[in-house]
Scaffold this active site. Structure first.
Site, mmCIF file in Angstrom:
data_model
loop_
_atom_site.group_PDB
_atom_site.id
_atom_site.type_symbol
_atom_site.label_atom_id
_atom_site.label_comp_id
_atom_site.label_asym_id
_atom_site.label_seq_id
_atom_site.Cartn_x
_atom_site.Cartn_y
_atom_site.Cartn_z
ATOM 1 N N HIS A 69 0.852 -1.017 0.089
ATOM 2 C CA HIS A 69 -0.070 -0.004 0.054
ATOM 3 C C HIS A 69 0.901 1.247 0.136
ATOM 4 O O HIS A 69 2.080 1.164 0.463
ATOM 5 C CB HIS A 69 -0.854 0.115 1.204
ATOM 6 C CG HIS A 69 -1.997 -0.963 1.272
ATOM 7 N ND1 HIS A 69 -3.213 -0.767 1.907
ATOM 8 C CD2 HIS A 69 -2.209 -1.987 0.506
ATOM 9 C CE1 HIS A 69 -3.960 -1.744 1.769
ATOM 10 N NE2 HIS A 69 -3.325 -2.409 0.894
ATOM 11 N N GLU A 77 1.036 3.878 1.892
ATOM 12 C CA GLU A 77 1.455 4.053 3.426
ATOM 13 C C GLU A 77 2.584 3.312 3.581
ATOM 14 O O GLU A 77 3.638 4.041 4.120
ATOM 15 C CB GLU A 77 0.666 4.150 4.228
ATOM 16 C CG GLU A 77 -0.902 4.841 4.038
ATOM 17 C CD GLU A 77 -1.947 4.238 3.423
ATOM 18 O OE1 GLU A 77 -3.029 4.510 3.751
ATOM 19 O OE2 GLU A 77 -1.720 3.400 2.359
ATOM 20 N N CYS A 126 -6.154 1.831 6.200
ATOM 21 C CA CYS A 126 -6.751 0.744 6.363
ATOM 22 C C CYS A 126 -6.069 0.195 7.705
ATOM 23 O O CYS A 126 -5.284 0.744 7.996
ATOM 24 C CB CYS A 126 -6.572 -0.604 4.879
ATOM 25 S SG CYS A 126 -4.774 -0.746 5.142
ATOM 26 N N CYS A 178 -2.484 -0.296 7.524
ATOM 27 C CA CYS A 178 -1.513 0.738 7.317
ATOM 28 C C CYS A 178 -1.681 1.603 8.756
ATOM 29 O O CYS A 178 -0.546 2.247 9.012
ATOM 30 C CB CYS A 178 -2.091 1.851 6.165
ATOM 31 S SG CYS A 178 -1.722 0.867 4.630
#
Length: 165
Positions: free
Chosen positions: A55, A57, A85, A88
């Site tokens: 992801h 992040e 999410c 993260c």
């Protein structure tokens, strides 16, 4: 920090998100800032790397930690185009990032206020100040357009906006 500075860094995150879009990834971008300078950035690369943890992040946090030579990202701010999410949010807590700013809310996986707020939960050893909705319409439009194009290309109404990263 003035709202215009938050918008400036969110626009930087949107630029990074467009790189994800250009490579066929869900357009989420993230920058980590310290003292007014971007020290880490990343965009979604799950498809490219075939890695569920890739992801925006996670990639930006890793880049910032490498830049600082420390996993402790105290005195930083994280800007991301989509609400983090649970994975993260967990990485943000573990990295001790004190401030998180995001654009679009994520009704399916958002853990910074939508489904729950992991970052401000006092049961963890670190909490972050969270501010959502910065340039939310623009950040959301990147995602909405991406998923609309997928639906149109596949002829399927099955894929929703913000379904998954």
């Amino acid at each position: 920090m003035f709202a215009s500075q938050h918008e400036e860094f969110m626009r930087r995150a949107m630029q990074v998100a467009r790189r994800a879009l250009a490579s066929g990834e869900v357009p989420v971008g993230c920058v980590v800032v310290q003292e007014g300078r971007v020290i880490g950035q990343g965009h979604n690369q799950r498809e490219t790397l075939q890695d569920p943890s890739a992801h925006a992040e996670m990639i930006a946090i890793t880049a910032a930690a490498t830049h600082l030579g420390s996993w402790r990202l105290e005195n930083t701010r994280l800007y991301v185009t989509l609400e983090p999410c649970p994975m993260c949010a967990g990485a943000i807590i573990l990295a001790r990032i004190p401030e998180v700013y995001f654009g679009a809310y994520d009704p399916k996986a958002g853990c910074c206020g939508t489904l729950m707020n992991l970052l401000e939960d006092p049961r963890f050893n670190h909490q972050s100040v969270v501010c959502g909705g910065i340039l939310a319409d623009e950040c959301g439009a990147l995602l909405t357009d991406f998923f609309r194009n997928i639906r149109n290309a596949s002829g399927s109404a099955e894929n929703n906006e913000l379904t998954s990263r």
